[in-house]
Motif scaffolding. Structure first.
Motif, mmCIF file in Angstrom:
data_model
loop_
_atom_site.group_PDB
_atom_site.id
_atom_site.type_symbol
_atom_site.label_atom_id
_atom_site.label_comp_id
_atom_site.label_asym_id
_atom_site.label_seq_id
_atom_site.Cartn_x
_atom_site.Cartn_y
_atom_site.Cartn_z
ATOM 1 N N GLU A 172 -7.501 14.769 -19.650
ATOM 2 C CA GLU A 172 -8.584 14.548 -18.684
ATOM 3 C C GLU A 172 -8.409 15.492 -17.504
ATOM 4 O O GLU A 172 -9.368 16.108 -17.013
ATOM 5 C CB GLU A 172 -8.581 13.102 -18.204
ATOM 6 C CG GLU A 172 -9.619 12.813 -17.126
ATOM 7 C CD GLU A 172 -9.481 11.426 -16.520
ATOM 8 O OE1 GLU A 172 -10.463 10.952 -15.909
ATOM 9 O OE2 GLU A 172 -8.397 10.822 -16.635
ATOM 10 N N ASP A 173 -7.164 15.627 -17.045
ATOM 11 C CA ASP A 173 -6.872 16.512 -15.925
ATOM 12 C C ASP A 173 -7.029 17.977 -16.331
ATOM 13 O O ASP A 173 -7.706 18.755 -15.647
ATOM 14 C CB ASP A 173 -5.442 16.245 -15.439
ATOM 15 C CG ASP A 173 -4.998 17.208 -14.352
ATOM 16 O OD1 ASP A 173 -5.321 16.965 -13.178
ATOM 17 O OD2 ASP A 173 -4.345 18.226 -14.674
ATOM 18 N N TRP A 175 -8.613 19.434 -18.867
ATOM 19 C CA TRP A 175 -9.926 19.863 -19.368
ATOM 20 C C TRP A 175 -11.078 19.370 -18.507
ATOM 21 O O TRP A 175 -12.242 19.575 -18.861
ATOM 22 C CB TRP A 175 -10.117 19.384 -20.814
ATOM 23 C CG TRP A 175 -9.172 20.016 -21.781
ATOM 24 C CD1 TRP A 175 -8.420 21.143 -21.579
ATOM 25 C CD2 TRP A 175 -8.877 19.570 -23.111
ATOM 26 N NE1 TRP A 175 -7.666 21.416 -22.699
ATOM 27 C CE2 TRP A 175 -7.926 20.474 -23.651
ATOM 28 C CE3 TRP A 175 -9.314 18.498 -23.885
ATOM 29 C CZ2 TRP A 175 -7.405 20.333 -24.941
ATOM 30 C CZ3 TRP A 175 -8.805 18.356 -25.179
ATOM 31 C CH2 TRP A 175 -7.858 19.270 -25.702
ATOM 32 N N GLN A 176 -10.762 18.696 -17.407
ATOM 33 C CA GLN A 176 -11.798 18.133 -16.529
ATOM 34 C C GLN A 176 -12.766 17.280 -17.349
ATOM 35 O O GLN A 176 -13.982 17.358 -17.211
ATOM 36 C CB GLN A 176 -12.521 19.254 -15.765
ATOM 37 C CG GLN A 176 -11.576 20.080 -14.904
ATOM 38 C CD GLN A 176 -12.226 21.290 -14.257
ATOM 39 O OE1 GLN A 176 -13.411 21.540 -14.423
ATOM 40 N NE2 GLN A 176 -11.455 22.043 -13.488
ATOM 41 N N TRP A 177 -12.192 16.468 -18.198
ATOM 42 C CA TRP A 177 -12.890 15.644 -19.182
ATOM 43 C C TRP A 177 -13.447 14.401 -18.505
ATOM 44 O O TRP A 177 -12.712 13.659 -17.849
ATOM 45 C CB TRP A 177 -11.892 15.261 -20.262
ATOM 46 C CG TRP A 177 -12.457 14.782 -21.571
ATOM 47 C CD1 TRP A 177 -13.730 14.417 -21.845
ATOM 48 C CD2 TRP A 177 -11.718 14.608 -22.786
ATOM 49 N NE1 TRP A 177 -13.849 14.022 -23.159
ATOM 50 C CE2 TRP A 177 -12.631 14.139 -23.756
ATOM 51 C CE3 TRP A 177 -10.394 14.799 -23.140
ATOM 52 C CZ2 TRP A 177 -12.232 13.849 -25.065
ATOM 53 C CZ3 TRP A 177 -10.001 14.522 -24.436
ATOM 54 C CH2 TRP A 177 -10.913 14.052 -25.388
ATOM 55 N N THR A 178 -14.742 14.148 -18.640
ATOM 56 C CA THR A 178 -15.376 13.021 -17.962
ATOM 57 C C THR A 178 -16.222 12.204 -18.936
ATOM 58 O O THR A 178 -16.417 12.583 -20.097
ATOM 59 C CB THR A 178 -16.281 13.498 -16.813
ATOM 60 O OG1 THR A 178 -17.490 14.047 -17.368
ATOM 61 C CG2 THR A 178 -15.596 14.532 -15.936
ATOM 62 N N ARG A 205 -12.521 7.803 -22.175
ATOM 63 C CA ARG A 205 -13.235 8.349 -21.012
ATOM 64 C C ARG A 205 -14.562 7.628 -20.767
ATOM 65 O O ARG A 205 -15.113 7.702 -19.674
ATOM 66 C CB ARG A 205 -13.544 9.837 -21.229
ATOM 67 C CG ARG A 205 -12.335 10.745 -21.383
ATOM 68 C CD ARG A 205 -11.731 11.146 -20.048
ATOM 69 N NE ARG A 205 -10.999 10.064 -19.420
ATOM 70 C CZ ARG A 205 -9.756 9.718 -19.719
ATOM 71 N NH1 ARG A 205 -9.095 10.348 -20.661
ATOM 72 N NH2 ARG A 205 -9.160 8.729 -19.083
ATOM 73 N N ARG A 259 -19.548 23.449 -22.594
ATOM 74 C CA ARG A 259 -18.624 23.462 -21.456
ATOM 75 C C ARG A 259 -17.220 23.864 -21.871
ATOM 76 O O ARG A 259 -16.507 24.548 -21.136
ATOM 77 C CB ARG A 259 -18.584 22.082 -20.791
ATOM 78 C CG ARG A 259 -17.802 22.057 -19.477
ATOM 79 C CD ARG A 259 -17.753 20.685 -18.859
ATOM 80 N NE ARG A 259 -16.895 19.768 -19.593
ATOM 81 C CZ ARG A 259 -15.560 19.748 -19.504
ATOM 82 N NH1 ARG A 259 -14.935 20.652 -18.750
ATOM 83 N NH2 ARG A 259 -14.853 18.870 -20.182
ATOM 84 N N ARG A 300 -5.894 25.417 -19.355
ATOM 85 C CA ARG A 300 -6.701 24.526 -18.523
ATOM 86 C C ARG A 300 -8.141 25.014 -18.427
ATOM 87 O O ARG A 300 -8.417 26.210 -18.540
ATOM 88 C CB ARG A 300 -6.090 24.434 -17.117
ATOM 89 C CG ARG A 300 -4.703 23.794 -17.066
ATOM 90 C CD ARG A 300 -4.204 23.710 -15.623
ATOM 91 N NE ARG A 300 -5.123 22.944 -14.802
ATOM 92 C CZ ARG A 300 -5.072 21.617 -14.651
ATOM 93 N NH1 ARG A 300 -4.149 20.900 -15.276
ATOM 94 N NH2 ARG A 300 -5.945 21.005 -13.872
ATOM 95 N N ASP A 302 -9.832 25.096 -15.829
ATOM 96 C CA ASP A 302 -9.965 25.886 -14.603
ATOM 97 C C ASP A 302 -8.955 27.035 -14.555
ATOM 98 O O ASP A 302 -8.727 27.629 -13.503
ATOM 99 C CB ASP A 302 -9.799 25.003 -13.363
ATOM 100 C CG ASP A 302 -8.472 24.240 -13.352
ATOM 101 O OD1 ASP A 302 -7.669 24.404 -14.302
ATOM 102 O OD2 ASP A 302 -8.235 23.465 -12.398
#
Length: 489
Positions: A172-173, A175-178, A205, A259, A300, A302
Motif C-alpha cells: 500500500e505504501d 504502490w500508493q495503493w488505495t 484495501r 496507473r 516504488r 513514486d
C-alpha cells in the motif's frame, strides 16, 4: 488486531469480478460469512484453486473462519496432489459446483461453494461478523502454500495472518495503493502472486479485482480501457503484450492510461521493458518475493522504474547480501554478488512437518536464506542475477550471475528466448552456456555474434563459450524457465 478485511464491513462497491460474474462487498460479506460459520471447526481446508469466483470466496471464508487454507493447483499431477494432501491433512476440499476432481482427491469430503443458483445470488440475509472480536491471533496460520518442489517433494510454507497483513500494507505504501484502485490480472490462484497480492490485496484495501479467467491482450485492453487502474502479470504476459502492441492501438491506449503496471515471479527482460515503455509511455515496475517471504522489495510508484531491478526493500523488511561464508557484503556494484537474506514480519513461520528444513532455511539472527543471488546499485536498488543453485556461475575466478547475461542476449535482435547455465570446464572451472530460441528458426544468430554481443554489453569474461539452439525453453505454469529440464550435453 485489525481484521484482514476491514472493507467487508464498510465498503459497498464491487469487490470481485470473474468474467461476467461479480460480487459486491455486502454480497461477499454475506456469502463468505455464511460459509465461514460452517468452516470454523473444520481444521485445515483445501481449496481447488480454479480461476473462479468460488475460489476467491472459499479462501476469504476460510480466513474469516480462522482456519488455514491449502490452495491446490488444478494442473498438479496425482503424485504431487497425493503428497500435498497427506502432508497437510485437510478435512475437506472447497470446490466450485460441478468441478471434476482427480483420483487423488477421491475420498476427501467435498464442499461446493455455491455462489449462484440459476443466476441468482444465494444469500441467507443474516449478519456475519467479519472482524473483531473474533479476529484470530496474528501468528495464526492463514495459508499453507506449497513450493514448486524443484529440489524434492513440495514443502508446505505456513503463512501466518501477520505476514499477509504486513506485505499488503507495505505494498500500500510502495504502490500508493488505495480503495479507488481496480486491479486486473489473469494469474492462477494457487500461489502468492495471484491469490495474496492479486485477490486478497484489493479486498484488504476496499478496492476491486477483475480476473480475466484466462489472460489475453484483448482482455487487458478491455478492462484497463473501462476503468481499471492496475495490471499484475508475469514476464510471459508482458512479453505477449510487447509483441501485440504494434498491431493493437487500443491495447497501447489502455496501458498508457493505467496507473501502475506490475511484473513479478521472474525477471522481465529489459527489451520487453523498453518496447512497452516506447509504445505506451508507461514503465512496468518489478517486485521481488517468494512463497516463504511474500514480498521483499519493489520499485516504488513514486520512484524510478529502473529496468532490470526489483527496487528497494519494502517498509519493515531487512535485506542483506552475504558471501559463501555468511559474511555480509557491504560493497555495491556489478561484481559484488551475494545471496539475498531477509527478515521481517512478512516471513512464513515454518515448513509444515519439516523442522529440519525450517532450521536449515534460517541463518543466525532470524535471517531467511532465499537462495537468490543479487547485486545492489549504489542507491540501494536490488538486481537479481539468478538462483544460487543454478544461476551462479564461477568462471575463471569470477562470480557471474546468469540473469544479466540472459538480459544481454535478449537485447540481440536475433534472439527470442534465452537461458544461461554453467557446465564444468577443465580450464575455467565452469564455462558459460547460452540456450537460445532464435527469432528466426531458419537463420539463427551465429554463436560468435552472440558472444561478442555479450562481451561488448557486459564484459569479455561474461561471454558464452557454448551456444545451443532450441525450439522452445521449458517453462512452468508461471512462465519461469525450468533450467533443470534443459537437455544435457
Amino acid at each position: 488486531m485489525e481484521p484482514l478485511f476491514p472493507a467487508l464491513d464498510a465498503a459497498h462497491g464491487e469487490a470481485l469480478r470473474f468474467g461476467d460474474r461479480s460480487l459486491t462487498y455486502p454480497e461477499l460479506a454475506s456469502i463468505a460469512g455464511s460459509l465461514a460459520e460452517r468452516l470454523r471447526d473444520a481444521g485445515r481446508v483445501a481449496v481447488w484453486a480454479t480461476p473462479s469466483l468460488e475460489t476467491a470466496v472459499g479462501v476469504v471464508a476460510a480466513l474469516l473462519a480462522g482456519v488455514p487454507a491449502v490452495p491446490l493447483n488444478p494442473k498438479s499431477g496425482d503424485s504431487e496432489l497425493t503428497h500435498i494432501l497427506r502432508d497437510s491433512a485437510p478435512s475437506l476440499v472447497l470446490v466450485e459446483p460441478g468441478a471434476q476432481l482427480p483420483p487423488a482427491l477421491v475420498g476427501l469430503e467435498r464442499h461446493e461453494v455455491d455462489v449462484r443458483q440459476d443466476g441468482v445470488l444465494r444469500q441467507d440475509g443474516g449478519d456475519h461478523p467479519t472482524g473483531t472480536p473474533g479476529e484470530p491471533d496474528p501468528e495464526t496460520p492463514a495459508l499453507i502454500v506449497y513450493t514448486s518442489g524443484t529440489t524434492g517433494p513440495p514443502k508446505g510454507a505456513v503463512v501466518p495472518r501477520r505476514a499477509i497483513a504486513a506485505t499488503l500494507d507495505a505494498l500500500e505504501d510502495a504502490w500508493q495503493w488505495t480503495a479507488d484502485d481496480v486491479l486486473v490480472h489473469g494469474l492462477p490462484l494457487f500461489h502468492v502472486h495471484g491469490l495474496i497480492l492479486g485477490t486478497l490485496g484489493p479486498l484488504r484495501r476496499g478496492g476491486s479485482v477483475r480476473h480475466l479467467g484466462r489472460f489475453s491482450t484483448e482482455g487487458v485492453a478491455r478492462e484497463l480501457g473501462s476503468g481499471a487502474t492496475m495490471l499484475f502479470g508475469v514476464p510471459t504476459m508482458y512479453h505477449r503484450i510487447a509483441e501485440a502492441l504494434p498491431g493493437e492501438p487500443e491495447l497501447a491506449k489502455a496501458l498508457a492510461g493505467a496507473r501502475l503496471l506490475v511484473s513479478g515471479s521472474a525477471a522481465l527482460p529489459v527489451h520487453d521493458h523498453e518496447r512497452i515503455a516506447a509504445a505506451t509511455g508507461r514503465r512496468v515496475v518489478e517486485r521481488y518475493g517468494m512463497t516463504e517471504t511474500l514480498m521483499n522489495t519493489s520499485v516504488r510508484a513514486d520512484g524510478e522504474a529502473r529496468a532490470g531491478t526489483v527496487g528497494v526493500p519494502l517498509p519493515g523488511v531487512d535485506l542483506r547480501l552475504v558471501d559463501e561464508a555468511g559474511t555480509e557484503i557491504t560493497e555495491r556494484g556489478p561484481e559484488a554478488v551475494g545471496e539475498i537474506q531477509v527478515r521481517g514480519p512478512n516471513l512464513f513461520t515454518q515448513y509444515l512437518n519439516r523442522p529440519d528444513a525450517t532450521a536449515e532455511a534460517f541463518a543466525p539472527g532470524g535471517w531467511f536464506r532465499t537462495g537468490d543471488m543479487a547485486v545492489r546499485d549504489p542507491d540501494g536498488y536490488v538486481r537479481i542475477v539468478g538462483r544460487k543453485a543454478t544461476d551462479l556461475i564461477k568462471s575463471g575466478g569470477y562470480k557471474i550471475g546468469a540473469g544479466e547475461i540472459e538480459n544481454a542476449l535478449l537485447s540481440h535482435s536475433g534472439v527470442r528466448e534465452a537461458a544461461v547455465t554453467g557446465e564444468p570446464d577443465p580450464d575455467l572451472g565452469e564455462r558459460i552456456v547460452a540456450w537460445i530460441v532464435p527469432a528466426d528458426a531458419d537463420a539463427p544468430p551465429p554463436a560468435e555474434d552472440l558472444a561478442n554481443h555479450v562481451a561488448s554489453a557486459l564484459a569479455p569474461h561474461k561471454r558464452p563459450r557454448v551456444v545451443r539452439y532450441l525450439e522452445a525453453l521449458p517453462r512452468n505454469d508461471m512462465g519461469k524457465i525450468m533450467k533443470r529440464a534443459l537437455p544435457t550435453g
